[in-house]
Design a protein around this motif. Structure first.
Motif, PDB file in Angstrom:
ATOM      1  N   ALA A  24      -7.116 -90.211  79.910  1.00 37.72           N
ATOM      2  CA  ALA A  24      -8.216 -90.648  79.060  1.00 37.72           C
ATOM      3  C   ALA A  24      -8.325 -89.733  78.005  1.00 37.72           C
ATOM      4  O   ALA A  24      -8.846 -90.129  76.728  1.00 37.72           O
ATOM      5  N   THR A  25      -8.421 -88.625  78.348  1.00 41.03           N
ATOM      6  CA  THR A  25      -8.289 -87.654  77.203  1.00 41.03           C
ATOM      7  C   THR A  25      -7.220 -87.766  76.208  1.00 41.03           C
ATOM      8  O   THR A  25      -7.475 -87.660  75.118  1.00 41.03           O
ATOM      9  N   THR A  26      -5.858 -87.993  76.635  1.00 41.24           N
ATOM     10  CA  THR A  26      -4.936 -88.283  75.637  1.00 41.24           C
ATOM     11  C   THR A  26      -5.373 -89.474  74.968  1.00 41.24           C
ATOM     12  O   THR A  26      -5.007 -89.474  73.647  1.00 41.24           O
ATOM     13  N   LEU A  27      -5.455 -90.589  75.469  1.00 39.45           N
ATOM     14  CA  LEU A  27      -5.889 -91.842  74.791  1.00 39.45           C
ATOM     15  C   LEU A  27      -7.096 -91.515  73.840  1.00 39.45           C
ATOM     16  O   LEU A  27      -7.081 -92.056  72.608  1.00 39.45           O
ATOM     17  N   ILE A  34      -6.131 -90.945  64.861  1.00 37.13           N
ATOM     18  CA  ILE A  34      -5.682 -92.112  64.130  1.00 37.13           C
ATOM     19  C   ILE A  34      -6.932 -92.404  63.245  1.00 37.13           C
ATOM     20  O   ILE A  34      -6.862 -92.628  62.087  1.00 37.13           O
ATOM     21  N   SER A  35      -8.069 -92.237  63.901  1.00 33.29           N
ATOM     22  CA  SER A  35      -9.295 -92.881  63.074  1.00 33.29           C
ATOM     23  C   SER A  35      -9.608 -91.677  62.083  1.00 33.29           C
ATOM     24  O   SER A  35     -10.617 -92.070  61.097  1.00 33.29           O
ATOM     25  N   GLY A  60      -2.292 -81.542  67.040  1.00 34.84           N
ATOM     26  CA  GLY A  60      -3.509 -82.566  66.483  1.00 34.84           C
ATOM     27  C   GLY A  60      -4.716 -81.995  66.820  1.00 34.84           C
ATOM     28  O   GLY A  60      -5.681 -82.688  66.370  1.00 34.84           O
ATOM     29  N   PHE A  61      -4.805 -80.934  67.534  1.00 26.05           N
ATOM     30  CA  PHE A  61      -6.396 -80.372  67.725  1.00 26.05           C
ATOM     31  C   PHE A  61      -6.990 -79.904  66.568  1.00 26.05           C
ATOM     32  O   PHE A  61      -8.223 -79.695  66.431  1.00 26.05           O
ATOM     33  N   ALA A  62      -6.354 -79.617  65.585  1.00 26.87           N
ATOM     34  CA  ALA A  62      -7.006 -78.901  64.196  1.00 26.87           C
ATOM     35  C   ALA A  62      -7.866 -80.221  63.611  1.00 26.87           C
ATOM     36  O   ALA A  62      -8.417 -79.530  62.715  1.00 26.87           O
ATOM     37  N   ILE A  63      -7.638 -81.392  63.744  1.00 28.40           N
ATOM     38  CA  ILE A  63      -8.276 -81.992  63.303  1.00 28.40           C
ATOM     39  C   ILE A  63      -9.790 -82.185  63.541  1.00 28.40           C
ATOM     40  O   ILE A  63     -10.624 -82.460  62.689  1.00 28.40           O
ATOM     41  N   TYR A  64     -10.121 -81.785  64.586  1.00 38.18           N
ATOM     42  CA  TYR A  64     -11.471 -81.544  64.849  1.00 38.18           C
ATOM     43  C   TYR A  64     -12.164 -80.675  64.054  1.00 38.18           C
ATOM     44  O   TYR A  64     -13.396 -80.393  63.961  1.00 38.18           O
ATOM     45  N   TYR A  65     -11.409 -79.678  63.559  1.00 33.87           N
ATOM     46  CA  TYR A  65     -11.744 -78.544  62.851  1.00 33.87           C
ATOM     47  C   TYR A  65     -12.003 -78.954  61.478  1.00 33.87           C
ATOM     48  O   TYR A  65     -13.043 -78.631  60.730  1.00 33.87           O
ATOM     49  N   PHE A  66     -10.999 -79.603  61.017  1.00 29.59           N
ATOM     50  CA  PHE A  66     -10.888 -79.747  59.569  1.00 29.59           C
ATOM     51  C   PHE A  66     -11.706 -81.260  59.129  1.00 29.59           C
ATOM     52  O   PHE A  66     -12.000 -81.368  57.857  1.00 29.59           O
TER      53      PHE A  66
END
Length: 188
Positions: A24-27, A34-35, A60-66
């Motif tokens: 679930a975390t991965t999905l 993507i969003s 891809g975890f940097a997206i939560y910061y930027f």
């Protein structure tokens, strides 16, 4: 007090729950990435390069910061990931070991001695099973014979009944013929 069976049952529930939480975390992470990628238009070209580099090295975890709108999604991903990790580790700790733990000491090995199979004992067992098999075949043959005898008796009775009925029918026909000859004018 938790028994070994209850502990194993909890492990069997928590282990797949951890794997499900990881999935679930991965999905959800894929959905969030993507969003949120479309919101990179607000950055300048030079800053986008660093964001792309950070995302490449952080998977891809940097997206939560930027991307500020994705930070709540990041918390959901983090909480699901931690929940999955806790469930997975707890489940593996609660499940019994795959291999039993035996303390095989040299004295124990001396006590347990492997012997060669006894051919006389195997012959005796084989003869016992052969006798049981022969008894079973004899019992089946006896049952078959008794059923055949019963069937033959029924067939003989049926043949005798058929002969008796045929004889009675012939007698009735003879009586009717005799009556017709004796009284030709009498209607039937």
């Amino acid at each position: 007090m938790v028994t070994d069976v209850q502990q194993a049952a909890m492990g069997m529930v928590l282990f797949p729950a951890g794997i499900f939480a990881f999935a679930a975390t991965t999905l959800f992470h894929i959905y969030a990435v993507i969003s949120s990628v479309g919101q990179f238009d607000q950055y300048k070209e030079k800053k986008m390069l660093w964001v792309a580099i950070a995302m490449f090295f952080s998977f891809g975890f940097a997206i939560y910061y930027f991307v500020p709108k994705s930070r709540m999604k990041g918390l959901v991903v983090l909480s699901f990931g931690l929940l999955g990790l806790v469930c997975y580790i707890t489940g593996t700790m609660l499940l019994p070991a795959k291999e039993p733990k035996f303390d095989i000491s040299p004295t124990l090995l001396e006590e347990v001695k492997l012997t060669k199979p006894d051919p006389d004992r195997y012959l005796q067992i084989q003869q016992e099973y052969q006798k049981r098999f022969d008894d079973m075949i004899a019992e089946q043959e006896k049952t078959r014979r008794s059923m055949q005898d019963a069937l033959n008796t029924q067939n003989k009775q049926a043949v005798e009944d058929q002969k008796r009925l045929q004889q009675e029918f012939e007698n009735q026909i003879r009586q009717l013929i005799d009556q017709k000859i004796a009284n030709p004018s009498q209607p039937q």
